[in-house]
Design a protein around this motif. Structure first.
Motif, PDB file in Angstrom:
ATOM      1  N   PHE B   7      -0.326  15.590  30.358  1.00  0.00           N
ATOM      2  CA  PHE B   7       0.385  15.821  29.105  1.00  0.00           C
ATOM      3  C   PHE B   7      -0.271  16.953  28.322  1.00  0.00           C
ATOM      4  O   PHE B   7       0.393  17.910  27.920  1.00  0.00           O
ATOM      5  CB  PHE B   7       0.399  14.528  28.280  1.00  0.00           C
ATOM      6  CG  PHE B   7       1.214  14.642  27.028  1.00  0.00           C
ATOM      7  CD1 PHE B   7       2.556  15.008  27.081  1.00  0.00           C
ATOM      8  CD2 PHE B   7       0.651  14.378  25.789  1.00  0.00           C
ATOM      9  CE1 PHE B   7       3.311  15.111  25.920  1.00  0.00           C
ATOM     10  CE2 PHE B   7       1.406  14.478  24.630  1.00  0.00           C
ATOM     11  CZ  PHE B   7       2.727  14.845  24.703  1.00  0.00           C
ATOM     12  N   VAL B   8      -1.578  16.841  28.138  1.00  0.00           N
ATOM     13  CA  VAL B   8      -2.333  17.967  27.569  1.00  0.00           C
ATOM     14  C   VAL B   8      -3.329  18.412  28.622  1.00  0.00           C
ATOM     15  O   VAL B   8      -4.016  17.580  29.215  1.00  0.00           O
ATOM     16  CB  VAL B   8      -3.124  17.567  26.297  1.00  0.00           C
ATOM     17  CG1 VAL B   8      -3.876  18.767  25.737  1.00  0.00           C
ATOM     18  CG2 VAL B   8      -2.192  16.973  25.257  1.00  0.00           C
ATOM     19  N   GLN B  89       5.161  22.601  15.878  1.00  0.00           N
ATOM     20  CA  GLN B  89       5.976  21.498  15.376  1.00  0.00           C
ATOM     21  C   GLN B  89       5.734  20.224  16.178  1.00  0.00           C
ATOM     22  O   GLN B  89       5.998  19.126  15.703  1.00  0.00           O
ATOM     23  CB  GLN B  89       7.458  21.874  15.433  1.00  0.00           C
ATOM     24  CG  GLN B  89       7.787  23.029  14.505  1.00  0.00           C
ATOM     25  CD  GLN B  89       9.286  23.220  14.355  1.00  0.00           C
ATOM     26  OE1 GLN B  89      10.072  22.311  14.550  1.00  0.00           O
ATOM     27  NE2 GLN B  89       9.688  24.436  14.006  1.00  0.00           N
ATOM     28  N   ASN B  90       5.244  20.380  17.403  1.00  0.00           N
ATOM     29  CA  ASN B  90       4.997  19.220  18.260  1.00  0.00           C
ATOM     30  C   ASN B  90       3.603  18.634  18.093  1.00  0.00           C
ATOM     31  O   ASN B  90       3.271  17.644  18.712  1.00  0.00           O
ATOM     32  CB  ASN B  90       5.149  19.613  19.729  1.00  0.00           C
ATOM     33  CG  ASN B  90       6.530  20.101  20.040  1.00  0.00           C
ATOM     34  OD1 ASN B  90       7.500  19.536  19.542  1.00  0.00           O
ATOM     35  ND2 ASN B  90       6.630  21.155  20.840  1.00  0.00           N
ATOM     36  N   VAL B  91       2.781  19.322  17.310  1.00  0.00           N
ATOM     37  CA  VAL B  91       1.378  18.913  17.206  1.00  0.00           C
ATOM     38  C   VAL B  91       1.027  18.689  15.745  1.00  0.00           C
ATOM     39  O   VAL B  91       1.008  19.627  14.958  1.00  0.00           O
ATOM     40  CB  VAL B  91       0.456  20.009  17.793  1.00  0.00           C
ATOM     41  CG1 VAL B  91      -0.993  19.540  17.755  1.00  0.00           C
ATOM     42  CG2 VAL B  91       0.864  20.359  19.223  1.00  0.00           C
ATOM     43  N   LYS B 168       4.404  15.169  19.090  1.00  0.00           N
ATOM     44  CA  LYS B 168       4.116  14.451  20.336  1.00  0.00           C
ATOM     45  C   LYS B 168       2.625  14.172  20.451  1.00  0.00           C
ATOM     46  O   LYS B 168       2.194  13.398  21.281  1.00  0.00           O
ATOM     47  CB  LYS B 168       4.485  15.311  21.538  1.00  0.00           C
ATOM     48  CG  LYS B 168       5.913  15.752  21.624  1.00  0.00           C
ATOM     49  CD  LYS B 168       6.050  16.616  22.874  1.00  0.00           C
ATOM     50  CE  LYS B 168       7.313  17.442  22.840  1.00  0.00           C
ATOM     51  NZ  LYS B 168       7.297  18.470  23.890  1.00  0.00           N
ATOM     52  N   LEU B 169       1.863  14.923  19.675  1.00  0.00           N
ATOM     53  CA  LEU B 169       0.409  14.841  19.768  1.00  0.00           C
ATOM     54  C   LEU B 169      -0.159  14.947  18.360  1.00  0.00           C
ATOM     55  O   LEU B 169       0.315  15.747  17.558  1.00  0.00           O
ATOM     56  CB  LEU B 169      -0.099  16.019  20.626  1.00  0.00           C
ATOM     57  CG  LEU B 169      -1.593  16.300  20.646  1.00  0.00           C
ATOM     58  CD1 LEU B 169      -2.342  15.175  21.360  1.00  0.00           C
ATOM     59  CD2 LEU B 169      -1.878  17.636  21.341  1.00  0.00           C
ATOM     60  N   MET B 170      -1.171  14.134  18.076  1.00  0.00           N
ATOM     61  CA  MET B 170      -1.825  14.216  16.758  1.00  0.00           C
ATOM     62  C   MET B 170      -3.293  14.578  16.944  1.00  0.00           C
ATOM     63  O   MET B 170      -3.982  14.012  17.780  1.00  0.00           O
ATOM     64  CB  MET B 170      -1.724  12.864  16.035  1.00  0.00           C
ATOM     65  CG  MET B 170      -0.353  12.558  15.461  1.00  0.00           C
ATOM     66  SD  MET B 170       0.074  13.530  13.979  1.00  0.00           S
ATOM     67  CE  MET B 170      -0.997  12.784  12.745  1.00  0.00           C
ATOM     68  N   LEU B 171      -3.729  15.521  16.120  1.00  0.00           N
ATOM     69  CA  LEU B 171      -5.126  15.952  16.147  1.00  0.00           C
ATOM     70  C   LEU B 171      -5.781  15.543  14.828  1.00  0.00           C
ATOM     71  O   LEU B 171      -5.240  15.822  13.757  1.00  0.00           O
ATOM     72  CB  LEU B 171      -5.208  17.470  16.306  1.00  0.00           C
ATOM     73  CG  LEU B 171      -4.416  18.098  17.450  1.00  0.00           C
ATOM     74  CD1 LEU B 171      -4.490  19.625  17.371  1.00  0.00           C
ATOM     75  CD2 LEU B 171      -4.938  17.607  18.796  1.00  0.00           C
ATOM     76  N   PHE B 172      -6.919  14.909  14.906  1.00  0.00           N
ATOM     77  CA  PHE B 172      -7.633  14.499  13.695  1.00  0.00           C
ATOM     78  C   PHE B 172      -9.010  15.141  13.692  1.00  0.00           C
ATOM     79  O   PHE B 172      -9.802  14.926  14.608  1.00  0.00           O
ATOM     80  CB  PHE B 172      -7.806  12.976  13.667  1.00  0.00           C
ATOM     81  CG  PHE B 172      -6.523  12.222  13.480  1.00  0.00           C
ATOM     82  CD1 PHE B 172      -6.115  11.801  12.223  1.00  0.00           C
ATOM     83  CD2 PHE B 172      -5.715  11.908  14.570  1.00  0.00           C
ATOM     84  CE1 PHE B 172      -4.935  11.099  12.042  1.00  0.00           C
ATOM     85  CE2 PHE B 172      -4.530  11.208  14.402  1.00  0.00           C
ATOM     86  CZ  PHE B 172      -4.135  10.798  13.141  1.00  0.00           C
ATOM     87  N   ALA B 195      -2.242   4.198  16.994  1.00  0.00           N
ATOM     88  CA  ALA B 195      -2.723   3.889  18.342  1.00  0.00           C
ATOM     89  C   ALA B 195      -1.866   2.791  18.973  1.00  0.00           C
ATOM     90  O   ALA B 195      -1.486   2.876  20.139  1.00  0.00           O
ATOM     91  CB  ALA B 195      -4.186   3.467  18.281  1.00  0.00           C
ATOM     92  N   GLU B 196      -1.536   1.791  18.159  1.00  0.00           N
ATOM     93  CA  GLU B 196      -0.712   0.700  18.684  1.00  0.00           C
ATOM     94  C   GLU B 196       0.680   1.176  19.072  1.00  0.00           C
ATOM     95  O   GLU B 196       1.322   0.609  19.950  1.00  0.00           O
ATOM     96  CB  GLU B 196      -0.597  -0.417  17.635  1.00  0.00           C
ATOM     97  CG  GLU B 196      -1.830  -1.301  17.591  1.00  0.00           C
ATOM     98  CD  GLU B 196      -1.976  -2.010  16.255  1.00  0.00           C
ATOM     99  OE1 GLU B 196      -0.967  -2.144  15.520  1.00  0.00           O
ATOM    100  OE2 GLU B 196      -3.113  -2.428  15.941  1.00  0.00           O
ATOM    101  N   GLU B 197       1.127   2.223  18.388  1.00  0.00           N
ATOM    102  CA  GLU B 197       2.451   2.776  18.720  1.00  0.00           C
ATOM    103  C   GLU B 197       2.369   3.787  19.864  1.00  0.00           C
ATOM    104  O   GLU B 197       3.336   4.485  20.146  1.00  0.00           O
ATOM    105  CB  GLU B 197       3.060   3.449  17.480  1.00  0.00           C
ATOM    106  CG  GLU B 197       3.383   2.461  16.383  1.00  0.00           C
ATOM    107  CD  GLU B 197       3.734   3.140  15.065  1.00  0.00           C
ATOM    108  OE1 GLU B 197       3.905   4.376  15.049  1.00  0.00           O
ATOM    109  OE2 GLU B 197       3.824   2.425  14.061  1.00  0.00           O
ATOM    110  N   HIS B 198       1.196   3.901  20.460  1.00  0.00           N
ATOM    111  CA  HIS B 198       0.982   4.774  21.614  1.00  0.00           C
ATOM    112  C   HIS B 198       1.187   6.249  21.324  1.00  0.00           C
ATOM    113  O   HIS B 198       1.650   6.998  22.169  1.00  0.00           O
ATOM    114  CB  HIS B 198       1.869   4.338  22.804  1.00  0.00           C
ATOM    115  CG  HIS B 198       1.676   2.900  23.145  1.00  0.00           C
ATOM    116  ND1 HIS B 198       0.507   2.416  23.684  1.00  0.00           N
ATOM    117  CD2 HIS B 198       2.483   1.834  22.973  1.00  0.00           C
ATOM    118  CE1 HIS B 198       0.608   1.116  23.837  1.00  0.00           C
ATOM    119  NE2 HIS B 198       1.797   0.726  23.403  1.00  0.00           N
ATOM    120  N   MET B 199       0.849   6.629  20.132  1.00  0.00           N
ATOM    121  CA  MET B 199       0.801   8.060  19.820  1.00  0.00           C
ATOM    122  C   MET B 199      -0.354   8.679  20.605  1.00  0.00           C
ATOM    123  O   MET B 199      -1.437   8.098  20.667  1.00  0.00           O
ATOM    124  CB  MET B 199       0.581   8.237  18.312  1.00  0.00           C
ATOM    125  CG  MET B 199       0.312   9.657  17.850  1.00  0.00           C
ATOM    126  SD  MET B 199       1.697  10.763  18.112  1.00  0.00           S
ATOM    127  CE  MET B 199       2.731  10.391  16.693  1.00  0.00           C
TER     128      MET B 199
END
Ligand SMILES: Nc1ncnc2c1ncn2[C@@H]1O[C@H](COP(=O)(O)OP(=O)(O)OP(=O)(O)O)[C@@H](O)[C@H]1O
Ligand SMILES: [Mg+2]
Lengths: 218, 256
Positions: B7-8, B89-91, B168-172, B195-199
């Motif tokens: 995916f990444v 927009q996807n990140v 589709k992807l989150m960066l922290f 995390a529970e929502e499988h992000m």
């Protein structure tokens, strides 16, 4: 001869017309200087080199020469190249561009002072640089710079008297014309001063309104 | 190059700032729904790696792939800008210092980008704002300005703002390290919910407990390389590298 203010009402209509012109020209030139200031600032900071050059010339002309000369140039000079503007339009353009250059300096500094995390956050959401500037950076810069721009606008009001030299019957010239008929300089200059003062107060009031509406502490 | 299968996919990422090489040949794969933690001491290149993924700090070498598309592909300037704006927009990205827009309310912070970029109707925009702010527990503060919110609340709004683009992807990037200790938990809870929502998430953090509890894998970075990686149960309990052990000893002692 002593002072006689009772003569004033008879010439009030001429003076009020002058007030109207002064207010109209000041408001139009202020708007032009504000919008122009933003455009000049964005060009100075972000445009490619080639586009920046003519604007640097404009900036130099409007900052480095007397406003009086600029008004003459726009009103009398442009006719020679086929641009024949009505005097009040020439006055608005001259005053507007003159102060746009000063506003641009303020806005540039304010744009650079906006935290660069703001641009980054906007870009991360998918905004292009122009969109990020328009939606995020410039609104914050403009908010920060309302008080000093307000000061420039007061200066603009005072300098609007200069458009009398190209024949616009604004407040100062109207007072002068009445004085030509009545030989009562003291009364009518005081009256004109009083009107400038009132317009000044109105402008300060508008500025406070704007500030209150949009100022947001970070 | 070869087709992407993850995916990444980060392939041989290299980044220099002038003479300073900050990322040295880093390769990393992340699967859909996976949560990857990145830990490491200050200056090890964690933020730079994260910021390379959405091209805030463009790589000087290597490739980044996201869901079958190369992020940092070679294109003429204008086309590249368009491409990168679409990729971003996807990140979603969440910053240490929130970077909320101070002149906009929570609602406007959340809806500005979707409204501008996706042309939603006013009704859709309102629904979106309520939905996203509700998700982070900030619905009651929907019309507050950032200056009227606590640090934890600001960060939750910032997360909602990122989520509103439906990434589709989150960066922290150290999302909680600027917060007072008592405000950390509310932000961690939101991240756990994601995390529970499988992000799919990549999380740079200095909170070892949090990394251990949400991440599927944790990477330890030092001086621009990934020294060691593995599931938290292995990396935190039985690290194989000396550098990892030393780092963990300092940090776990320091934290407790
Ligand atoms: N824009 C930049 N220009 C020059 N050097 C930079 C830049 N950004 C980062 N660096 C350098 O790159 C190195 C890695 O920085 P980075 O921010 O990625 O580290 P980090 O692991 O996130 O550290 P921290 O835990 O302190 O956030 C540091 O030495 C930093 O000084
Ligand atoms: Mg960092």
């Amino acid at each position: 001869m002593g002072l006689d203010f009772s003569i004033i009402p008879k010439y009030m209509d001429i003076i009020l017309l002058g007030v109207g012109w002064t207010v109209g020209i000041t408001v139009a030139a202020a708007l032009l200087s504000f919008v122009g200031g933003i455009i000049f600032a964005v060009i100075a900071l972000y445009a490619p080199w080639l586009i920046r050059q003519p604007f640097r010339l404009i900036e130099w002309v409007f900052m480095g020469t007397p406003l009086l000369l600029q008004l003459f140039l726009i009103y009398f000079g442009l006719v020679q190249i086929g641009i024949d503007l009505p005097a009040f339009v020439a006055g608005i353009i001259g005053l507007g561009l003159h102060f746009a250059v000063y506003n641009s300096e303020l806005i540039q500094t304010a744009i650079l002072a906006v935290d660069k995390g703001q641009m980054e956050a906007a870009r991360t959401l998918g905004l292009g640089r122009g969109q990020a500037l328009r939606k995020v950076v410039i609104p914050q810069a403009v908010r920060a710079v309302i008080p000093p721009i307000g000061n420039n606008m007061i200066a603009l009001l005072k300098d609007s008297a200069l458009v009398s030299v190209i024949g616009v019957s604004e407040l100062t010239l109207s007072a002068q014309r009445v004085i030509g008929k009545t030989y009562r300089p003291f009364e009518f200059y005081i009256l004109a001063a009083a009107f400038y003062y009132v317009i000044n107060l109105c402008m300060e009031w508008v500025q406070r309104k704007i500030e209150r509406r949009i100022s947001i502490s970070r | 190059m070869t087709e992407q299968t993850h995916f990444v996919e980060i392939r041989h990422a290299q980044k220099s700032f002038g003479a300073l090489e900050v990322l040295k040949d880093i390769s990393l794969n992340v699967e859909r729904g996976q949560i990857v933690g990145i830990i490491g001491s200050s200056g090890s290149g964690k933020s730079t790696l994260l910021r390379a993924i959405n091209d805030l700090d463009p790589l000087t070498g290597g490739e980044i792939w996201l869901d079958g598309v190369q992020v940092n592909k070679t294109l003429p300037h204008r086309q590249y800008e368009k491409h990168i704006n679409e990729m971003r927009q996807n990140v979603g990205m969440v910053f240490q210092h929130f970077n909320l827009f101070p002149h906009m309310t929570a609602r406007e912070n959340v809806t500005m980008a979707p409204k501008l970029l996706k042309g939603l109707s006013q009704a859709d925009v309102d629904k979106l704002a309520e939905e996203q702010l509700d998700k982070v527990g900030m619905l009651e503060r929907i019309d507050y300005y950032p200056s009227q919110l606590s640090g934890g609340q600001k960060q939750r709004v910032a997360i909602a703002r990122a989520l509103a683009m439906k990434p589709k992807l989150m960066l922290f990037d150290e999302a909680t390290s600027a917060l007072d200790p008592e405000l950390v938990e509310e932000v961690n809870l939101v991240m756990k919910k994601l995390a529970e929502e499988h992000m799919t998430m990549i999380i740079v953090t200095h909170e070892m407990d949090f990394a251990a509890s949400v991440c599927d894998r944790v990477l330890f970075m030092d001086k621009g390389v990934v020294v060691e990686e593995g599931p938290p149960s292995v990396l935190f309990k039985n690290p194989t590298q000396d550098r990892t052990r030393e780092f963990l000893r300092k940090h776990i002692e320091g934290a407790s």
